[in-house]
Design an enzyme around this catalytic site. Structure first.
Site, short mmCIF file in Angstrom:
data_model
loop_
_atom_site.label_atom_id
_atom_site.label_comp_id
_atom_site.label_asym_id
_atom_site.label_seq_id
_atom_site.Cartn_x
_atom_site.Cartn_y
_atom_site.Cartn_z
N SER A 144 6.45 9.98 1.58
CA SER A 144 5.74 11.82 1.33
C SER A 144 6.59 11.89 0.15
O SER A 144 8.12 12.34 0.01
CB SER A 144 5.64 12.25 2.43
OG SER A 144 5.24 13.73 1.78
N TYR A 158 11.09 15.86 9.69
CA TYR A 158 9.82 15.27 8.59
C TYR A 158 10.65 14.88 6.87
O TYR A 158 9.79 13.79 7.22
CB TYR A 158 8.44 16.40 8.76
CG TYR A 158 7.61 15.55 7.77
CD1 TYR A 158 6.82 14.06 8.62
CD2 TYR A 158 6.98 15.40 6.76
CE1 TYR A 158 6.33 13.37 8.13
CE2 TYR A 158 5.88 14.90 6.84
CZ TYR A 158 5.03 13.62 6.57
OH TYR A 158 4.27 12.91 6.63
#
Length: 249
Positions: A144, A158
């Protein structure tokens, strides 16, 4: 149209929906047999398998918890045994949890599971798959863009998991290069899925942050993965490719 992956076998973790399903379909379009894994969405996984079979390739779905290294190892071994080989591993399965570091109300068990799935599950899959792959093998992880930027509070855990995937990618490329196996990392930006819909609450900010002024489509991420899985990407390894509409430009 040339099917560059005919005769190859791919495993796409978390392939029952969203980006994972789009990747599975793109690889099938290029001729690969495709195995997908799922955690809970058996019905969705079966529907994807039917779509893949309709493309004329062999496809199967397997249930596996990516937080369990034993289940991940068993998944990889089973796919290789059932299909007779394993050429392409796409580490797509992941979970997303938020929590600010000073917030005592955080569900620490959820945050721990996030690391177990996003980092531990990826590492377990690569360790199990690499010895089974031949020269020309492909390992592609879905990271990501928040692996290199933290756009809002509460995303540190995250971001750290996706940063770890990027770091592992570089190291694994060195480890597996002598075996002729490439290892790469694809980092999506805002992609229109049921987990992050283009009409969601955060959509206006995310859209404005991109150079193209829109959300991406799962198929646009899948196209990048399909290229990295192809023979044409044989000299690309240890790389990170952002598919983010220019968000990190």
């Amino acid at each position: 149209m040339s099917k560059t992956l005919t005769g190859k076998v791919a495993l796409v973790t978390g392939g029952s929906r969203g980006i994972g399903a789009a990747i599975a379909k793109a690889l099938a379009d290029d001729g690969a047999g495709v195995a997908i894994s799922y955690a809970a969405s058996a019905g969705k996984a079966d529907a994807v398998v039917k779509e893949l079979n309709a493309k004329g390739v062999r496809a199967e779905a397997f249930k596996a918890d990516q937080a369990s290294s034993k289940e991940v190892e068993a998944l990889v071994k089973t796919v290789a045994e059932r299909f007779g080989r394993l050429d392409i591993l796409v580490n797509n399965a992941g979970v997303f949890m938020t929590g600010q570091v000073h917030d005592r109300a955080n569900n620490l068990a959820e945050l721990d599971r996030q690391f177990a799935v996003n980092v531990g599950g990826v590492a377990a899959a690569v360790r199990a798959a690499a010895p089974l792959m031949r020269e020309g093998g492909r390992i592609i992880s879905i990271g990501s863009v928040v692996g290199e930027t933290s756009p809002f509070p509460g995303i540190a855990d995250y971001s750290a998991t996706k940063g770890a995937v990027a770091a592992y990618t570089r190291g694994w490329a060195r480890d597996l290069g002598p075996m002729g196996i490439t290892v790469n990392n694809v980092q999506p930006g805002p992609i229109d899925t049921d987990m992050n819909p283009a009409d969601g609450d955060s959509a206006p900010h995310a859209t404005a942050s991109t150079a193209l002024g829109r959300y991406g489509k799962p198929e646009e991420v899948a196209a990048a993965v399909a290229f990295l899985a192809s023979p044409n990407a044989g000299y690309i390894t240890g790389a990170t490719l952002n598919v983010d509409g220019g968000l990190t430009a």
